[in-house]
Every structure is written in structure tokens, then in C-alpha cells.
Design an enzyme around this catalytic site. Structure first.
Site, short mmCIF file in Angstrom:
data_model
loop_
_atom_site.label_atom_id
_atom_site.label_comp_id
_atom_site.label_asym_id
_atom_site.label_seq_id
_atom_site.Cartn_x
_atom_site.Cartn_y
_atom_site.Cartn_z
CG HIS A 116 -17.17 -31.51 50.93
ND1 HIS A 116 -16.16 -32.42 51.20
CD2 HIS A 116 -17.70 -31.20 52.13
CE1 HIS A 116 -16.09 -32.64 52.49
NE2 HIS A 116 -17.01 -31.90 53.09
CG ASP A 146 -13.85 -33.31 48.82
OD1 ASP A 146 -14.11 -32.22 48.30
OD2 ASP A 146 -14.46 -33.75 49.82
CB SER A 219 -15.52 -31.03 55.81
OG SER A 219 -16.31 -32.18 55.83
#
Length: 484
Positions: A116, A146, A219
Site C-alpha cells: 500500500h 501487503d 508502513s
């Protein structure tokens, strides 16, 4: 939510007080370890391997025309400046930047981050701890975990870090999170492993929960153990505000490492595929099947595919797969995914109370699963006669009319549920009108008397419950209902 996404509604946790009168447990002898005096040496050692990831993409122009501003409004000049001459500036495509984190896993420039972080990017740039910036190209992504792998070209070998064994991490172990929170640049936070085996939304989820501060921009960054090994990839946070409240989730390294190896080698994942529908063996299901323990994965359906070709059947309980013990559906899903495609692997099952071993040649999930037929849509069964009430269920046998009303295959057999007593155990376990009971006690039922006989046999045998195989919209599952 992801660590770079908008926050979802917060979860409300309630503390439940325990009643008085509890006996005191004897004191446990434990070895308490003090906190590290400093993380500075470890941070200095691993920082060169962590990178900031900046992505750039072109965003289409917003539609809707020029905002209506009353003449003489104090905002009139502002909108003229913002929109440009003749109010057209806002109609042009805009470039958008996003920030995330990552880490180098090989001296030749392979970098791991979250999917992402780079999804939809036109350009990807990584910045190293010393300030050097390099353009990166996308090697491959895996939406289910992910994870994304990038590649940069560097004239000299790059400092990198290795994956550790996330299975060895214990609740309470110290960890360091590194990354680029809120675009502030390189940052280190410390904490402990708060929980293991967390699942968020994916079939392959195996998250480590940590209270180390993780925020937007973290992230894709690494979670380190005290040996400087990556034990997780910081992926998501639980927060009512979008900022860290000490509940962060890192995808475990034992999942990530396997994905990264495949993305580096093939540019895509290649997971094993068995081709069965399964459910957990709960204590009531184990009792109904006379199993010694509530463990394994219970097969509810075997469509065309590797499992059917290898001889697996609905009602089998998978106890071991390719030498790995199977505790539940989750462990089977992960074990099958990591098993070799196109090779026969041993599968130990319990069938009708006896163990046996089958050899199954696995397919590839990414291709073979897409070819599997989808279950047919179902409908509610109309009231029909003759009917009977058993175990809190009103049932009718499948005849031509009921089969047509439910949209079932003409060869379908069993008993259709027309009503469920609201206060019954069946209602509590989700049985609903329109469901079709096809087996009871692992024997087919075609008439109302078949089910009544199976219930009587279970009672005579001293069993507390009976196992029903129920189909809903073509999707099967086992339900254990009390008979005593």
C-alpha cells in the site's frame, strides 16, 4: 487500518471485573530481565539498512466546476489565486506524493516495503540513512500479505539486514521499530511484543502486535529484535485518531521472508493449492465425531482439484500436512501455501475414526483457484408438507418443487430447513431457513426418518451431540447440535 491510511472507527474495549472468592495461585518462579541500558548501539548498527520511500503519482483533475463564491466575499481573492486565471487551474492533473518506509535485504539492492506504500505509484525513490537517494523499480507485490519488493542499482554494495525467526518471539520481548513516521525522517521507537498471531483481514495474516510507536509513514518499515534481525514489517495500527496509541501490527517475518523469496525469484507469488473447503474442529464437533482432541481442519467439501484427485473426502479431518501438525484452519492454509507446487506431499487424516495417509499433488492457488466453480446462489425454502420438527428445526425433504424454489441442482438430496426456533441451539449456531442438511452423523439423509434415526442412534450411543453437514448457497459447513 494501514499505517498510512485514514483511521477507522475505534474499537471499544470493556474491562470486566472478576467476582470475589478466587483462590490465590501459588507464586511463580520467573527470571526477570532488566531493560537494556540503551538501544543506541543497536540503532546505530541497523539504521543504514532502513530507507525512506517516496512515491509520486499523477492524480486526475477534480470535477465539479469552479466553487461558487459570492461577490465581495473575503474568499474571492483566495479562490482566484488558487484556481488560476479564468478559474481553470484546478482542472489540470496534479502530482501527488506519498511517504513510507522500507529496508534493504541484500547487498545488491533488493528492498522490502508494504504494497500500500507504492500502490499506484508512477515513480519510486528511496532515501538512505546517509542522505543518498536512488530511483527504485518495482519487482513484485503480494496483495494478500501487503508486501512489495523494490530494486535499486548502486555502484557499491548496500548495507542490509536479515530476517529473524518470528516464531521465537515471545510476548514481552523487546523490539525496535524504525521508519519515517509522519514524514519526519528517520526515527526509532522501542517497545515490546504485546501479542502474537493477530489476524486482521487476510487468509495468511500472522501479525505481531507491539506497543512500539508506529504512525503514518512507518508502513513498510522493519520491526527488529535485539539481535538486529527483522521479525516483522510494520503494516497497520489500531487508533481512533490516526496516531499511535500503542497498538501496532507487524506482519511476521516467517510469512514475509517466504513471500519476498518468491517475488525476487518470480516477480509474483506461487502458493500451493489443495482445493478443499474447511472449518475448525471445535470441541462440540470433536465430541460429535468421537475425536480425542479438538484439533485439525475438518473438510466440508471437495470440489474438482488436487484434493479430490488425491482421495480426500468431506468429513475427513486433516491432522498433518507435509510433516507439519495441523491445529486449525489457519495453520493448514499457511502450510499448504508454503508447500511445493506440483509435488506429492503426505497428508495424514482421520476418516471414520481411523488415521490414514494420502499423497496429494498440489496445484497453484493463483491460477487453479480462479478456475474453481463458484457456489450457486441459494434461496429461502418455502413451507412444504410433509414436514417435521427436529433439533429446533422444521424440515422438509427435497422434492422437485423445493429443489426448483431453492435453485439447487436437480440431483440434490437432503432436508431443507423451513423454520428455525429462535431460542434453539441451531439458531445460536447460525442455521437458517433455506439451509439444506445433506448428512447427519456423517451419513447421508434423504428422508425425515433418516435424520430422526441418526439422532436416536447418537442418543443410544451416549453421544451428547450429532454432526450435521449443511449447505447454504452451495457452501458447506459442519454444525454440531446437542441431542441430549
Amino acid at each position: 487500518m494501514t499505517a498510512s491510511a485514514q483511521p477507522r472507527a475505534p474499537r471499544l474495549l470493556l474491562a470486566l471485573g472478576l467476582g470475589l472468592g478466587l483462590a490465590l495461585a501459588p507464586a511463580l518462579q520467573v527470571e526477570a530481565r532488566g531493560a537494556p541500558e540503551s538501544f543506541a548501539d543497536l540503532a546505530e548498527q541497523i539504521s543504514p539498512s532502513v530507507v525512506n520511500v517516496t512515491t509520486t503519482s499523477v492524480v486526475a483533475a477534480a470535477t465539479g466546476g469552479t466553487p461558487m463564491v459570492p461577490p465581495g466575499s473575503p474568499f474571492e481573492d483566495f479562490f482566484k489565486d488558487f484556481m488560476g486565471p479564468n478559474g481553470q487551474g484546478g482542472d489540470e492533473p496534479q502530482r501527488s506524493e506519498a511517504l513510507g518506509s522500507g529496508f534493504v535485504v541484500s547487498a545488491d539492492g533488493f528492498i522490502v516495503t508494504n504494497n500500500h506504500v507504492i500502490e499506484g505509484a508512477d515513480d519510486i525513490e528511496v532515501e538512505f540513512f546517509g542522505g543518498k537517494k536512488l530511483k527504485a523499480k518495482l519487482v513484485g507485490t503480494d496483495l494478500k500479505t501487503d508486501i512489495a519488493v523494490l530494486k535499486v542499482e548502486s555502484p557499491e554494495p548496500l548495507p542490509f539486514v536479515a530476517f529473524g525467526d518470528s516464531n521465537k518471539m515471545r510476548v514481552g520481548d523487546w523490539v525496535l521499530a524504525m521508519g519515517n513516521p509522519l514524514g519526519q525522517g528517520f526515527s526509532v521507537s522501542s517497545g515490546i511484543i504485546s501479542a502474537r498471531g493477530r489476524e486482521l483481514s487476510g487468509a495468511y495474516d500472522d501479525f505481531l502486535q507491539t506497543d512500539a510507536a508506529i504512525n503514518k509513514g512507518n508502513s513498510g518499515g522493519p520491526l527488529f529484535n535485539m539481535d538486529g534481525q527483522v521479525v516483522g514489517v510494520n503494516t497497520a495500527i489500531l487508533s481512533p485518531s490516526g496516531g499511535s496509541i500503542g497498538i501496532g501490527f507487524s506482519m511476521s517475518s516467517n510469512v514475509v521472508a517466504h513471500v519476498v523469496d518468491q517475488l525476487k525469484q518470480f516477480g509474483e507469488t506461487r502458493r500451493g493449492w489443495l482445493g478443499v473447503r474447511i472449518q475448525d474442529v471445535t470441541p462440540d464437533v470433536a465430541e460429535a465425531m468421537s475425536l480425542s482432541a479438538a484439533a485439525g481442519a475438518l473438510i466440508t467439501d471437495v470440489p474438482d482439484g488436487p484434493a479430490k484427485e488425491g482421495g480426500l473426502m468431506a468429513g475427513d479431518v486433516i491432522l498433518s500436512f507435509n510433516g507439519n501438525p495441523i491445529k486449525d484452519v489457519k495453520s493448514l492454509t499457511r502450510t499448504v501455501a508454503d508447500s511445493p507446487i506440483g509435488e506429492e506431499v503426505p497428508v495424514v487424516i482421520n476418516r471414520a475414526g481411523a488415521e490414514q495417509t494420502l499423497q496429494i499433488k498440489l496445484g497453484r492457488r493463483e491460477t487453479d483457484e480462479a478456475d474453481a466453480p463458484a457456489p450457486a446462489a441459494g434461496k429461502k425454502a418455502p413451507a412444504e408438507t410433509p414436514s417435521a420438527e427436529v433439533l429446533g428445526l422444521t424440515l422438509v425433504p427435497l422434492d422437485e418443487k423445493v429443489i426448483k424454489d431453492l435453485g439447487l441442482d436437480k440431483s440434490a438430496t437432503g432436508l431443507a430447513v423451513t423454520h428455525v426456533e429462535p431460542t434453539s441451539e441451531a439458531a445460536d449456531k447460525g442455521v437458517a431457513p433455506g439451509d439444506v442438511i445433506v448428512e447427519a452423523g456423517q451419513q447421508k439423509v434423504m428422508k425425515l426418518s433418516d435424520l430422526q434415526d441418526r439422532v436416536a442412534e447418537a442418543k443410544d450411543a451416549g453421544r451428547k451431540s450429532i454432526l450435521l453437514l449443511i449447505r447454504r448457497s452451495g457452501d458447506p459447513r459442519f454444525v454440531a447440535l446437542a441431542v441430549q
